[in-house]
Design a protein around this motif. Sequence first.
Motif, short mmCIF file in Angstrom:
data_model
loop_
_atom_site.label_atom_id
_atom_site.label_comp_id
_atom_site.label_asym_id
_atom_site.label_seq_id
_atom_site.Cartn_x
_atom_site.Cartn_y
_atom_site.Cartn_z
N ASN A 37 0.84 -1.19 0.00
CA ASN A 37 0.00 0.00 0.00
C ASN A 37 0.89 1.25 0.00
OD1 ASN A 37 0.87 0.45 2.66
ND2 ASN A 37 -0.95 -0.49 3.55
N TRP A 44 -4.74 -4.97 1.90
CA TRP A 44 -5.88 -5.74 2.38
C TRP A 44 -6.82 -6.02 1.23
CZ3 TRP A 44 -6.05 -7.79 7.13
CH2 TRP A 44 -5.18 -7.27 8.08
N ARG A 45 -7.23 -7.27 1.07
CA ARG A 45 -8.13 -7.62 -0.03
C ARG A 45 -9.44 -6.87 0.05
NH1 ARG A 45 -11.85 -11.63 1.89
NH2 ARG A 45 -11.13 -12.44 3.89
N SER A 46 -9.91 -6.55 1.26
CA SER A 46 -11.17 -5.83 1.40
C SER A 46 -11.07 -4.39 0.91
CB SER A 46 -11.62 -5.86 2.85
OG SER A 46 -10.64 -5.27 3.69
N ASN A 47 -9.88 -3.82 0.87
CA ASN A 47 -9.70 -2.44 0.40
C ASN A 47 -9.38 -2.35 -1.08
OD1 ASN A 47 -10.13 -1.48 2.95
ND2 ASN A 47 -7.97 -1.25 3.44
N CYS A 48 -9.07 -3.44 -1.71
CA CYS A 48 -8.60 -3.43 -3.10
C CYS A 48 -9.61 -2.79 -4.04
CB CYS A 48 -8.26 -4.84 -3.55
SG CYS A 48 -7.38 -4.87 -5.12
N ASN A 49 -10.86 -3.20 -3.97
CA ASN A 49 -11.88 -2.65 -4.87
C ASN A 49 -12.22 -1.20 -4.57
OD1 ASN A 49 -12.08 -4.96 -6.39
ND2 ASN A 49 -13.72 -5.81 -5.14
N VAL A 50 -12.01 -0.77 -3.34
CA VAL A 50 -12.33 0.59 -2.94
C VAL A 50 -11.32 1.58 -3.52
CG1 VAL A 50 -12.54 2.16 -0.97
CG2 VAL A 50 -13.46 -0.16 -0.83
#
Length: 52
Positions: A37, A44-50
């Motif tokens: 980052n 974090w995979r959860s932040n990738c699309n954001v």
Amino acid sequence: MADALQARIDTFKPVEITMPWRKPDGPKVSARLPFTNTAGGLVWRSNCNVHV
């Protein structure tokens, strides 16, 4: 894909980080990350699309 990843690793050296494994107080494990980052930490995979 392998050639593209190798080219990235040749240009931007992986960053080594150490973090707990499996749980917050788990044993410390080091890993070399080819993608980080903006602060040089793990992505974090959860932040990738954001953010991507």
